[in-house]
Design a protein around this motif. Structure first.
Motif, PDB file in Angstrom:
ATOM      1  N   THR A 396      36.188   4.457 -35.402  1.00  0.00           N
ATOM      2  CA  THR A 396      35.911   3.265 -36.206  1.00  0.00           C
ATOM      3  C   THR A 396      34.427   2.923 -36.167  1.00  0.00           C
ATOM      4  OG1 THR A 396      38.121   2.421 -35.703  1.00  0.00           O
ATOM      5  CG2 THR A 396      36.528   0.850 -36.596  1.00  0.00           C
ATOM      6  N   ASN A 397      33.816   2.972 -34.970  1.00  0.00           N
ATOM      7  CA  ASN A 397      32.385   2.647 -34.838  1.00  0.00           C
ATOM      8  C   ASN A 397      31.527   3.624 -35.642  1.00  0.00           C
ATOM      9  OD1 ASN A 397      33.046   0.534 -33.168  1.00  0.00           O
ATOM     10  ND2 ASN A 397      32.710   1.688 -31.281  1.00  0.00           N
ATOM     11  N   ASN A 398      31.874   4.902 -35.574  1.00  0.00           N
ATOM     12  CA  ASN A 398      31.115   5.908 -36.331  1.00  0.00           C
ATOM     13  C   ASN A 398      31.271   5.688 -37.836  1.00  0.00           C
ATOM     14  OD1 ASN A 398      30.262   7.112 -33.954  1.00  0.00           O
ATOM     15  ND2 ASN A 398      31.952   8.615 -33.933  1.00  0.00           N
ATOM     16  N   ALA A 399      32.506   5.347 -38.260  1.00  0.00           N
ATOM     17  CA  ALA A 399      32.751   5.099 -39.681  1.00  0.00           C
ATOM     18  C   ALA A 399      31.990   3.853 -40.144  1.00  0.00           C
ATOM     19  CB  ALA A 399      34.249   4.927 -39.939  1.00  0.00           C
ATOM     20  N   ALA A 400      31.907   2.845 -39.272  1.00  0.00           N
ATOM     21  CA  ALA A 400      31.185   1.634 -39.624  1.00  0.00           C
ATOM     22  C   ALA A 400      29.692   1.906 -39.802  1.00  0.00           C
ATOM     23  CB  ALA A 400      31.408   0.558 -38.560  1.00  0.00           C
ATOM     24  N   ALA A 401      29.146   2.704 -38.904  1.00  0.00           N
ATOM     25  CA  ALA A 401      27.728   3.052 -39.017  1.00  0.00           C
ATOM     26  C   ALA A 401      27.469   3.837 -40.299  1.00  0.00           C
ATOM     27  CB  ALA A 401      27.305   3.875 -37.798  1.00  0.00           C
ATOM     28  N   HIS A 402      28.388   4.753 -40.622  1.00  0.00           N
ATOM     29  CA  HIS A 402      28.238   5.549 -41.834  1.00  0.00           C
ATOM     30  C   HIS A 402      28.347   4.649 -43.085  1.00  0.00           C
ATOM     31  CE1 HIS A 402      28.370   9.051 -44.439  1.00  0.00           C
ATOM     32  NE2 HIS A 402      29.481   8.575 -45.004  1.00  0.00           N
ATOM     33  N   TRP A 406      25.576   4.049 -45.959  1.00  0.00           N
ATOM     34  CA  TRP A 406      25.916   4.338 -47.354  1.00  0.00           C
ATOM     35  C   TRP A 406      25.601   3.133 -48.237  1.00  0.00           C
ATOM     36  CZ3 TRP A 406      29.208   2.591 -51.174  1.00  0.00           C
ATOM     37  CH2 TRP A 406      29.470   3.463 -52.224  1.00  0.00           C
ATOM     38  N   LEU A 407      25.964   1.926 -47.762  1.00  0.00           N
ATOM     39  CA  LEU A 407      25.697   0.718 -48.530  1.00  0.00           C
ATOM     40  C   LEU A 407      24.196   0.499 -48.722  1.00  0.00           C
ATOM     41  CD1 LEU A 407      28.327  -1.769 -47.033  1.00  0.00           C
ATOM     42  CD2 LEU A 407      28.221  -0.982 -49.400  1.00  0.00           C
ATOM     43  N   SER A 408      23.408   0.779 -47.680  1.00  0.00           N
ATOM     44  CA  SER A 408      21.949   0.618 -47.794  1.00  0.00           C
ATOM     45  C   SER A 408      21.384   1.556 -48.852  1.00  0.00           C
ATOM     46  CB  SER A 408      21.275   0.889 -46.444  1.00  0.00           C
ATOM     47  OG  SER A 408      21.703  -0.050 -45.483  1.00  0.00           O
ATOM     48  N   PHE A 441      41.145  -0.401 -44.040  1.00  0.00           N
ATOM     49  CA  PHE A 441      41.397  -0.785 -45.424  1.00  0.00           C
ATOM     50  C   PHE A 441      40.089  -1.135 -46.138  1.00  0.00           C
ATOM     51  CE2 PHE A 441      45.777  -1.613 -43.873  1.00  0.00           C
ATOM     52  CZ  PHE A 441      46.466  -0.897 -44.833  1.00  0.00           C
ATOM     53  N   TRP A 442      39.216  -1.855 -45.436  1.00  0.00           N
ATOM     54  CA  TRP A 442      37.940  -2.210 -46.062  1.00  0.00           C
ATOM     55  C   TRP A 442      37.151  -0.955 -46.426  1.00  0.00           C
ATOM     56  CZ3 TRP A 442      32.942  -1.090 -44.373  1.00  0.00           C
ATOM     57  CH2 TRP A 442      31.911  -1.681 -45.128  1.00  0.00           C
ATOM     58  N   LEU A 443      37.181   0.055 -45.584  1.00  0.00           N
ATOM     59  CA  LEU A 443      36.449   1.298 -45.853  1.00  0.00           C
ATOM     60  C   LEU A 443      36.924   1.923 -47.166  1.00  0.00           C
ATOM     61  CD1 LEU A 443      34.378   3.337 -44.683  1.00  0.00           C
ATOM     62  CD2 LEU A 443      36.329   4.530 -43.617  1.00  0.00           C
ATOM     63  N   ALA A 444      38.231   1.805 -47.426  1.00  0.00           N
ATOM     64  CA  ALA A 444      38.771   2.389 -48.656  1.00  0.00           C
ATOM     65  C   ALA A 444      38.337   1.612 -49.891  1.00  0.00           C
ATOM     66  CB  ALA A 444      40.292   2.446 -48.584  1.00  0.00           C
ATOM     67  N   THR A 445      37.951   0.344 -49.731  1.00  0.00           N
ATOM     68  CA  THR A 445      37.531  -0.445 -50.895  1.00  0.00           C
ATOM     69  C   THR A 445      36.137  -0.059 -51.393  1.00  0.00           C
ATOM     70  OG1 THR A 445      36.525  -2.227 -49.586  1.00  0.00           O
ATOM     71  CG2 THR A 445      38.884  -2.408 -50.066  1.00  0.00           C
ATOM     72  N   LEU A 446      35.397   0.763 -50.618  1.00  0.00           N
ATOM     73  CA  LEU A 446      34.058   1.165 -51.037  1.00  0.00           C
ATOM     74  C   LEU A 446      34.091   2.188 -52.165  1.00  0.00           C
ATOM     75  CD1 LEU A 446      32.278   1.503 -47.565  1.00  0.00           C
ATOM     76  CD2 LEU A 446      32.150  -0.398 -49.174  1.00  0.00           C
ATOM     77  N   GLU A 477      31.854   9.870 -53.327  1.00  0.00           N
ATOM     78  CA  GLU A 477      31.156   8.924 -54.174  1.00  0.00           C
ATOM     79  C   GLU A 477      29.657   9.182 -54.100  1.00  0.00           C
ATOM     80  OE1 GLU A 477      32.364   6.567 -56.086  1.00  0.00           O
ATOM     81  OE2 GLU A 477      34.478   6.555 -55.513  1.00  0.00           O
ATOM     82  N   SER A 478      29.019   9.232 -55.260  1.00  0.00           N
ATOM     83  CA  SER A 478      27.562   9.350 -55.276  1.00  0.00           C
ATOM     84  C   SER A 478      26.945   7.962 -55.095  1.00  0.00           C
ATOM     85  CB  SER A 478      27.093   9.965 -56.607  1.00  0.00           C
ATOM     86  OG  SER A 478      27.403   9.103 -57.669  1.00  0.00           O
ATOM     87  N   PRO A 479      25.716   7.827 -54.622  1.00  0.00           N
ATOM     88  CA  PRO A 479      25.101   6.507 -54.409  1.00  0.00           C
ATOM     89  C   PRO A 479      25.089   5.632 -55.656  1.00  0.00           C
ATOM     90  CG  PRO A 479      23.812   8.209 -53.352  1.00  0.00           C
ATOM     91  CD  PRO A 479      24.846   8.910 -54.164  1.00  0.00           C
ATOM     92  N   GLY A 480      25.120   6.205 -56.824  1.00  0.00           N
ATOM     93  CA  GLY A 480      25.075   5.395 -58.036  1.00  0.00           C
ATOM     94  C   GLY A 480      26.424   4.949 -58.546  1.00  0.00           C
ATOM     95  N   CYS A 481      27.496   5.373 -57.828  1.00  0.00           N
ATOM     96  CA  CYS A 481      28.834   5.029 -58.298  1.00  0.00           C
ATOM     97  C   CYS A 481      29.107   3.538 -58.092  1.00  0.00           C
ATOM     98  CB  CYS A 481      29.892   5.827 -57.545  1.00  0.00           C
ATOM     99  SG  CYS A 481      30.005   7.558 -58.063  1.00  0.00           S
TER     100      CYS A 481
END
Length: 484
Positions: A396-402, A406-408, A441-446, A477-481
């Motif tokens: 979970t921690n690794n996924a959160a960092a990723h 990604w959001l940045s 679940f939040w990760l899937a909403t990205l 997902e590409s950064p522009g998606c």
């Protein structure tokens, strides 16, 4: 016409201590030429009434009535005069006749004549409170207490604020129960005068429309979801649930007179608002997963009713999709909470929704056009031991960092204002990584997933598996998606 007169067998007759003046109600163009003698007789009759010369008053009213039959003022005044004589005879001691015998009509016949005039008046003016007051008093004189009570209740429908009718009702309720026939458990018999004409039950939270008709609040606005006209007279109504007030006086009268039935109506209404822990109304539209936030426009009449009930309760409902293969609603869905609700003048709603927790539908049924469901709340299977919990937390921690990285990247590469706003809305919903299930679940909403994929995420009860799928989706997902 106000105040009270002497009591009758413990009952005080309200509103027959005075009569109405003829001029104020009847003067107009040509009146004096045609009805000068009528006016004179009524004036003499009123003067005699106020000086307690009731027989003389009746004679004058009768002469006026012969000249102008069916006049409401004359009928009402004569009815009051008949009742005053009947009251006098009723209170006269038996020994009084030994010294001063009386001739003429007995008190019962006089009361019958008073009732006859009152009924004629009511046929002419069934929307006038005075006719109900006179008829009720005549029935009380005749000891027809149940009928008198029904007339009083009908009059209160016409004017719930009538002090005279309210006082008359209180006087009847103070009577010994032995004098009034009761029905079951010493309850007075109830007519349909206080029933809603839409649900045919006792009015609950009544609203009186500008056109003068009363309905249950919920019944009225349920019909207004389909038309903004009065269900009875079809007058266009410019009212809304948010601004229209309950008829407080009418509601208090109903609650006081019919306490048991009113309590039953309240319990029935509460069951439509407070569903219980395992019951939830369903909005059939799409699959949502926890940790989402989005707007919703409600325009269908059945869902307008549902939203109104939800907003009076816990503000929560279920979002579910219909399976195109079976044409049945899916077995898994998500609870959402209405965080903002803006009613529009035409009855529609603009909502702000946040998804909460998932559930499995055990059974569902139709209720007033929308669907209700009995559900069981679903959670992931917890890790078996400490090692599994540590592995899940590390994942979970690794996924959160990723996800943060990604959001940045997405924010830095996006120039579209709407896309940036969507990204920030998703980012603000990010849960604490110490709650792996919710984070998954939040990760899937990205990423943008098809309804079938989101439904599958609801069915998965392995948190680690859902996180891995979320990372795979994110990698595609590409950064522009566009962020969902």
């Amino acid at each position: 016409m106000s105040g009270e007169t002497a009591s009758c067998s413990g009952i005080i007759l309200e509103g027959i201590d005075d009569v109405e003046d003829y001029v104020s109600a009847n003067e107009g163009v040509g009146f004096w030429d045609r009805y000068r003698h009528v006016y004179d007789h009524v004036e003499h009759g009123n003067q005699a009434f106020r000086e307690n010369r009731f027989e003389e008053a009746i004679n004058n009213y009768t002469r006026a009535s012969n000249m102008k039959p069916g006049d409401p003022i004359i009928l009402g005044n004569r009815s009051a005069a008949y009742m005053r004589i009947s009251l006098f005879l009723k209170h006269r001691s038996p020994t009084a006749s030994e010294y001063r015998p009386l001739s003429g009509l007995d008190m019962t016949t006089l009361a019958e004549l008073a009732l006859k005039d009152a009924e004629k008046l009511m046929s002419l003016q069934n929307d006038a409170v005075r006719s109900y007051i006179l008829k009720a008093n005549a029935l009380i004189l005749l000891e027809r207490y149940e009928m008198a009570r029904d007339i009083i209740l009908s009059g209160l429908q016409v004017d719930p604020s009538s002090n005279i009718l309210q006082a008359s009702l209180r006087n009847l309720e103070r009577m010994p129960s032995s004098l009034i026939q009761t029905r079951g458990h010493d309850r007075l018999e109830r007519t349909d005068d206080f029933d809603c004409t839409l649900c045919l039950k006792l009015l609950y939270e009544p609203i009186t429309t500008p056109c003068g008709h009363s309905f249950c609040r919920s019944c009225l606005f349920q019909t207004m979801d389909r038309s903004n006209k009065c269900p009875l007279c079809r007058t266009v109504l410019f009212i809304s649930p948010r601004t229209c007030a309950i008829s407080v006086t009418l509601n208090n009268i109903i609650q006081r007179i019919f306490p048991q039935e009113y309590a039953e109506r309240r319990s029935e209404q509460d069951s439509l608002i407070n569903f219980g822990n395992d019951l939830i109304p369903l909005f059939v539209m799409d699959v949502v997963i926890p940790c989402q936030k989005f707007p919703l426009h409600i325009f269908e009449p059945r869902y307008r009713l549902m939203v109104r009930r939800i907003m009076e309760g816990n503000h929560r409902m279920g979002m579910v999709i219909r399976d195109p293969a079976t044409d049945a609603i899916a077995d898994f869905a998500c609870e959402v909470e209405i965080t903002e609700c803006e009613p529009l003048p035409d009855g529609r709603f603009v909502l702000e929704i946040e998804s909460r927790r998932r559930f499995r539908i055990l059974r569902s049924w139709d209720q007033d056009g929308y669907r209700m469901a009995e559900v069981e709340w679903v959670q992931d299977i917890p890790p078996r031991d400490a090692t599994d919990r540590e592995d899940l937390q590390e994942l979970t921690n690794n996924a959160a960092a990723h996800a943060r990285s990604w959001l940045s990247t997405v924010k830095a590469s996006t120039r579209d204002r709407r896309k940036l706003e969507a990204i920030y809305n998703v980012e603000v919903m990010m849960p604490n990584p110490q709650d792996p299930e919710r984070f998954s679940f939040w990760l899937a909403t990205l990423s943008n997933r098809r309804p079938s994929e989101r439904l599958e995420l609801l069915r998965i009860r392995d948190t680690a598996e859902r996180i891995r799928r979320g990372l795979i989706y994110l990698g595609a997902e590409s950064p522009g998606c566009r962020v969902q």
